[in-house]
Design a protein around this motif. Structure first.
Motif, PDB file in Angstrom:
ATOM      1  N   GLY A  11      -3.186  -5.375   2.016  1.00  0.00           N
ATOM      2  CA  GLY A  11      -3.787  -4.493   2.724  1.00  0.00           C
ATOM      3  C   GLY A  11      -4.151  -3.373   2.044  1.00  0.00           C
ATOM      4  O   GLY A  11      -4.252  -3.109   0.877  1.00  0.00           O
ATOM      5  N   LEU A  12      -4.513  -2.167   2.664  1.00  0.00           N
ATOM      6  CA  LEU A  12      -5.033  -1.025   2.187  1.00  0.00           C
ATOM      7  C   LEU A  12      -3.974  -0.069   1.969  1.00  0.00           C
ATOM      8  O   LEU A  12      -3.434   0.246   3.030  1.00  0.00           O
ATOM      9  N   LEU A  13      -3.850   0.570   0.813  1.00  0.00           N
ATOM     10  CA  LEU A  13      -2.887   1.429   0.362  1.00  0.00           C
ATOM     11  C   LEU A  13      -3.474   2.907   0.135  1.00  0.00           C
ATOM     12  O   LEU A  13      -4.241   2.864  -0.826  1.00  0.00           O
ATOM     13  N   PHE A  14      -3.313   3.674   1.004  1.00  0.00           N
ATOM     14  CA  PHE A  14      -4.027   4.682   1.140  1.00  0.00           C
ATOM     15  C   PHE A  14      -3.522   5.947   0.300  1.00  0.00           C
ATOM     16  O   PHE A  14      -2.629   7.024   0.391  1.00  0.00           O
ATOM     17  N   ILE A 155      -1.192  -2.994  11.023  1.00  0.00           N
ATOM     18  CA  ILE A 155      -0.918  -1.924  10.235  1.00  0.00           C
ATOM     19  C   ILE A 155       0.576  -2.134  10.108  1.00  0.00           C
ATOM     20  O   ILE A 155       1.312  -2.431  11.321  1.00  0.00           O
ATOM     21  N   GLY A 156       1.262  -1.388   8.960  1.00  0.00           N
ATOM     22  CA  GLY A 156       2.625  -1.567   8.759  1.00  0.00           C
ATOM     23  C   GLY A 156       3.233  -1.120   7.551  1.00  0.00           C
ATOM     24  O   GLY A 156       2.642  -0.406   6.878  1.00  0.00           O
ATOM     25  N   GLY A 157       4.472  -1.191   7.433  1.00  0.00           N
ATOM     26  CA  GLY A 157       5.020  -0.315   6.251  1.00  0.00           C
ATOM     27  C   GLY A 157       5.017  -1.338   5.092  1.00  0.00           C
ATOM     28  O   GLY A 157       4.831  -2.346   5.033  1.00  0.00           O
ATOM     29  N   GLU A 322     -16.561  -0.282  11.128  1.00  0.00           N
ATOM     30  CA  GLU A 322     -15.383  -0.926  11.777  1.00  0.00           C
ATOM     31  C   GLU A 322     -14.120  -0.333  11.112  1.00  0.00           C
ATOM     32  O   GLU A 322     -14.020  -0.116  10.199  1.00  0.00           O
ATOM     33  N   ILE A 323     -13.122  -0.537  11.902  1.00  0.00           N
ATOM     34  CA  ILE A 323     -11.813  -0.246  11.479  1.00  0.00           C
ATOM     35  C   ILE A 323     -11.456  -1.173  10.543  1.00  0.00           C
ATOM     36  O   ILE A 323     -11.833  -2.415  10.658  1.00  0.00           O
ATOM     37  N   PRO A 324     -10.433  -0.862   9.653  1.00  0.00           N
ATOM     38  CA  PRO A 324     -10.095  -1.985   8.475  1.00  0.00           C
ATOM     39  C   PRO A 324      -9.201  -3.156   8.926  1.00  0.00           C
ATOM     40  O   PRO A 324      -8.717  -2.842  10.248  1.00  0.00           O
ATOM     41  N   ALA A 325      -9.123  -4.291   8.400  1.00  0.00           N
ATOM     42  CA  ALA A 325      -8.545  -5.369   8.775  1.00  0.00           C
ATOM     43  C   ALA A 325      -7.118  -5.052   8.289  1.00  0.00           C
ATOM     44  O   ALA A 325      -6.271  -5.966   8.896  1.00  0.00           O
ATOM     45  N   SER A 326      -6.778  -4.234   7.548  1.00  0.00           N
ATOM     46  CA  SER A 326      -5.057  -4.235   7.167  1.00  0.00           C
ATOM     47  C   SER A 326      -4.871  -2.909   6.645  1.00  0.00           C
ATOM     48  O   SER A 326      -5.704  -2.348   5.712  1.00  0.00           O
TER      49      SER A 326
END
Length: 348
Positions: A11-14, A155-157, A322-326
Motif C-alpha cells: 500500500g501507500l506509505l505516506f 487501511i492498517g498498520g 477516488e480514495i486510494p486502494a491501500s
C-alpha cells in the motif's frame, strides 16, 4: 494485540507522518475548520462541512485489549463529528461465525458503506465479497482479507515498520557502544504480525554491527504474560543494553518485573502507543524511553474514508478522483522530545 492475523504491508506509505484522520481529511483530535479542497479536475474533496447523508456499518473487534478498545472508540468519536453520518456499530466479536452474522445483518440493513476489522481476515473474506457484490463498498481495517476483491480500500498498520523503527532507534542509542547487547519481548509467535515485527527489528540491527540480539521471549499481549516472560528474561540475562517490547499492554507487566528486579541498567522501547507508556516516557523516571506507534487512529481514518466513499468525494490533499486502494500507516517513534505531540492519541 491479541488474535490478530497477518496484516499487509502493501500500500501507500505516506512519508514520515502517520496517515491518521489528520493526514487524510482532518485531524481526529482537532476542531479547527478546514478549507474546502478539491480532488483532480475540481471534483470536491471531503471536508468537515455537512454533505450527503451516509450510513456507515462498523463491525469491529471485541474490546478485550487496550488497542482494540481504542479502535472502537476512535470510530465512534469520529462518526459523531459528522452530523450527516449515522453509525451502525455491532457489539464486536472475536468469534468468526458471530462476526460474519453481524456483517450480514449490516448488509441486510443496506448500509451505504461498511468498515470491517475482521476477527480473522481470511475467514471473513467471503462476507467482504458478499458486501461488495451487493454494491456496498468495504473499508478493510488492519487485518486484511485474503482477496483484494473483498474490499474497496485497505487501511492498517505497518508491523514490519514497527520493528524496523524500533531497531533503528535502539541502534542509534547504542551505535558507539562496543559489543552492545539487546533482547526482545515479542508477542504471540503464531501470528504473522509478530514475525513481521521481529523481522523488521532484526533487519534494522544489521545496520549496527556492534549490536547483537542475545535473547528473545514471546508473550501473549497481556499484562500477566509480559510480567512473567520479562522475569524469565531478566533472570537469564544478567547484563544487556536495550529491550524492545512489541506491545505496551504487556509492557505494563514487563515494567513491573523490571522494577521488582531492581534493574535500571538498560533502555526499553515499547510498541503500539498506550497512554501509560507515553506518560512514563514523559516522566522519564523508568527504563522506558520510547514507544513505536501502531496508531488506533486508523479507525477514525476509516470513518473518514467511508464518508468520502458514501458521498462520492475524493481525499483532501490528493489529486486523484477516488480514495486510494491501500493505505499503510507510519510507525512513528515517540520519545521525550515529541511525546506531547502524540499524547492525545495514546490509548488506555
Amino acid at each position: 494485540m491479541p488474535e490478530i492475523p497477518a496484516t499487509s504491508r502493501r500500500g501507500l506509505l505516506f512519508g514520515t507522518a502517520a496517515v491518521s484522520a489528520g493526514a487524510l481529511l482532518t485531524a481526529c483530535t482537532s476542531n479547527e475548520p478546514k478549507k474546502t479542497e478539491t480532488a483532480g479536475n475540481n471534483v470536491p474533496a471531503a471536508d468537515d462541512k455537512p454533505g450527503k447523508a451516509v450510513t456507515i456499518g462498523f463491525a469491529g473487534p471485541q474490546a478485550d485489549h487496550g488497542w482494540l478498545n481504542a479502535i472502537n472508540e476512535n470510530a465512534k468519536s469520529r462518526a459523531k463529528k459528522y452530523s450527516e453520518v449515522t453509525l451502525e456499530i455491532t457489539e464486536g466479536s472475536n468469534d468468526t461465525a458471530a462476526q460474519i452474522g453481524q456483517v450480514q445483518t449490516l448488509i441486510n440493513k443496506k448500509v451505504d458503506v461498511l468498515v470491517i476489522l475482521p476477527a480473522d481476515g481470511k475467514a471473513l473474506t467471503q462476507v467482504g465479497l458478499q458486501a461488495m457484490k451487493a454494491g456496498i463498498p468495504v473499508i478493510n481495517l488492519d487485518r486484511i482479507f485474503a482477496s483484494p476483491q473483498a474490499y474497496r480500500c485497505w487501511i492498517g498498520g505497518d508491523n514490519y515498520g514497527m520493528g524496523l523503527n524500533a531497531g533503528n532507534y535502539i541502534g542509534e542509542q547504542l551505535k558507539d557502544k562496543p559489543n552492545a547487547k539487546v533482547i526482545e519481548l515479542a508477542g504471540l509467535d503464531n501470528l504473522e504480525l509478530t514475525k513481521q515485527r521481529t523481522q523488521g527489528f532484526d533487519d534494522a540491527l544489521k545496520n549496527y554491527p556492534n549490536i547483537k540480539k542475545v535473547a528473545r521471549q514471546a508473550a501473549d499481549f497481556t499484562v500477566e504474560s509480559g510480567q512473567a516472560k520479562m522475569a524469565q528474561l531478566l533472570q537469564a540475562q544478567s547484563q544487556f543494553d536495550a529491550l524492545w517490547n512489541h506491545d505496551d499492554d504487556q509492557g505494563v507487566g514487563a515494567l513491573r518485573a523490571i522494577a521488582q528486579a531492581g534493574r535500571k541498567d538498560f533502555l526499553m522501547v515499547g510498541g503500539a502507543g498506550a497512554k501509560s507508556a507515553m506518560d512514563a516516557i514523559k516522566a522519564d523516571n523508568s527504563v522506558l524511553k520510547a514507544t513505536v506507534l501502531y496508531p488506533p487512529t486508523m479507525a477514525a481514518s476509516a470513518i473518514d474514508l467511508a464518508r468520502a466513499l458514501g458521498q462520492a468525494k475524493g481525499v483532501a490533499g490528493m489529486s486523484e478522483l477516488e480514495i486510494p486502494a491501500s493505505i499503510t500507516l507510519y510507525s512513528a517513534v515517540v520519545t521525550k522530545d515529541n511525546v506531547d505531540q502524540y499524547l492525545p492519541t495514546g490509548f488506555s
